[in-house]
Design a protein around this motif. Structure first.
Motif, PDB file in Angstrom:
ATOM      1  N   VAL A   1       0.872  -1.176   0.000  1.00  0.00           N
ATOM      2  CA  VAL A   1       0.000   0.000   0.000  1.00  0.00           C
ATOM      3  C   VAL A   1       0.906   1.222   0.000  1.00  0.00           C
ATOM      4  O   VAL A   1       1.762   1.360   0.878  1.00  0.00           O
ATOM      5  N   MET A   2       0.723   2.089  -0.984  1.00  0.00           N
ATOM      6  CA  MET A   2       1.608   3.245  -1.133  1.00  0.00           C
ATOM      7  C   MET A   2       0.803   4.475  -1.545  1.00  0.00           C
ATOM      8  O   MET A   2      -0.030   4.407  -2.451  1.00  0.00           O
ATOM      9  N   GLY A   3       1.047   5.583  -0.881  1.00  0.00           N
ATOM     10  CA  GLY A   3       0.380   6.827  -1.242  1.00  0.00           C
ATOM     11  C   GLY A   3       0.641   7.903  -0.206  1.00  0.00           C
ATOM     12  O   GLY A   3       1.028   7.613   0.939  1.00  0.00           O
ATOM     13  N   ASP A   4       0.451   9.142  -0.611  1.00  0.00           N
ATOM     14  CA  ASP A   4       0.571  10.248   0.338  1.00  0.00           C
ATOM     15  C   ASP A   4      -0.571  10.202   1.338  1.00  0.00           C
ATOM     16  O   ASP A   4      -1.674   9.750   1.023  1.00  0.00           O
ATOM     17  N   MET A   5      -0.314  10.669   2.549  1.00  0.00           N
ATOM     18  CA  MET A   5      -1.348  10.736   3.578  1.00  0.00           C
ATOM     19  C   MET A   5      -1.642  12.188   3.901  1.00  0.00           C
ATOM     20  O   MET A   5      -0.728  12.988   4.094  1.00  0.00           O
TER      21      MET A   5
ATOM     22  N   THR B   1       4.016  11.833  -3.691  1.00  0.00           N
ATOM     23  CA  THR B   1       5.059  12.841  -3.534  1.00  0.00           C
ATOM     24  C   THR B   1       5.986  12.489  -2.374  1.00  0.00           C
ATOM     25  O   THR B   1       7.209  12.524  -2.484  1.00  0.00           O
ATOM     26  N   ASN B   2       5.402  12.149  -1.248  1.00  0.00           N
ATOM     27  CA  ASN B   2       6.138  11.701  -0.062  1.00  0.00           C
ATOM     28  C   ASN B   2       5.334  10.570   0.569  1.00  0.00           C
ATOM     29  O   ASN B   2       4.740  10.728   1.627  1.00  0.00           O
ATOM     30  N   PRO B   3       5.297   9.412  -0.089  1.00  0.00           N
ATOM     31  CA  PRO B   3       4.295   8.410   0.261  1.00  0.00           C
ATOM     32  C   PRO B   3       4.592   7.598   1.522  1.00  0.00           C
ATOM     33  O   PRO B   3       5.750   7.365   1.877  1.00  0.00           O
ATOM     34  N   ALA B   4       3.514   7.183   2.175  1.00  0.00           N
ATOM     35  CA  ALA B   4       3.589   6.131   3.186  1.00  0.00           C
ATOM     36  C   ALA B   4       3.656   4.806   2.439  1.00  0.00           C
ATOM     37  O   ALA B   4       2.914   4.592   1.483  1.00  0.00           O
ATOM     38  N   ILE B   5       4.549   3.922   2.872  1.00  0.00           N
ATOM     39  CA  ILE B   5       4.754   2.645   2.175  1.00  0.00           C
ATOM     40  C   ILE B   5       4.630   1.503   3.179  1.00  0.00           C
ATOM     41  O   ILE B   5       5.354   1.469   4.179  1.00  0.00           O
TER      42      ILE B   5
END
Length: 227
Positions: free
Chosen positions: A98-102, A117-121
């Motif tokens: 699961v990857m995406g900005d929060m 841009t600065n994703p949580a992974i």
């Protein structure tokens, strides 16, 4: 509030119990004060944090230099962290990333965006936890607020007992910091802490899965494709 797992001259590893806050309350940190009272430390340093609902492994520095070195390990993402969670239902995919900005959402919650841009992974595996529920083993590569809770909600299986992102009430929030592995001053350190208390952790399906996940760092984790 806690169970002492390991003592080193430079740091402590504790099992934080669910429902215990690690944050300051009126400039005091009751958890750290309770640990220090047991170990005899004049001062302890919080190296990383766990949400109040989350139980499990928490690393504390016993002096300023150790705290600085260990904090740098987390900042450099050289610490391997593994979490267990029980979700309310079968996810959209059984394993993956699961990857995406929060970004901030309502009240105290966060939401996952499609941007990176600065994703949580977060990498994860899952298996049955019995009665339609799902057991997850998660490996976060980043340390965003509520990261695992939001990630599992995004795949359709909010954590049981999570009063923000979950949909099923329970005797506790079913998120647990299960394992840590890092190198400190040239020596590899690794710690495992099975989850308790919690009725759902004791199901035969969960106990069987934990036997297969006893060395989470040795599993073939889903690949992270950065674009």
């Amino acid at each position: 509030m806690f169970t002492l797992v390991y003592q080193d001259p430079d740091f402590l590893v504790i099992n934080k119990h669910p429902g215990v806050s690690v944050h300051k309350d009126d400039n005091e940190q009751p958890l750290l004060a309770a640990v220090a009272a047991q170990t005899g430390d004049a001062q302890l340093y919080l190296i990383h944090r766990l949400d109040k609902m989350t139980s499990g492994l928490l690393l504390l520095g016993r002096h300023r230099q150790a705290a600085s070195e260990l904090s740098a390990c987390f900042a450099e993402r050289s610490v391997e962290k593994f979490y267990l969670a029980i979700g309310s239902k079968k996810p959209k995919k059984k394993q993956g990333v699961v990857m995406g900005d929060m970004t901030r959402s309502r009240r105290s919650s966060w939401k996952l965006e499609s941007s990176k841009t600065n994703p949580a992974i977060t990498q994860f595996f899952s298996t049955t936890a019995g009665e339609g529920r799902r057991l997850f083993l998660c490996k976060p590569h980043t340390g965003k607020t509520h990261q695992i809770r939001v990630a599992l909600r995004s795949v359709g299986s909010g954590i049981i007992g999570d009063d923000i992102y979950g949909s099923e009430a329970a005797d506790r929030g079913y998120l647990h910091a299960y394992a840590l592995r890092f190198t400190y001053q040239g020596t590899l350190r690794q710690f495992i802490c099975p989850p308790e208390p919690g009725v759902l952790w004791q199901s035969p399906e969960v106990q069987s899965a934990l036997q297969g996940w006893s060395s989470p760092w040795d599993l073939s984790w889903p690949k992270v494709a950065m674009k």
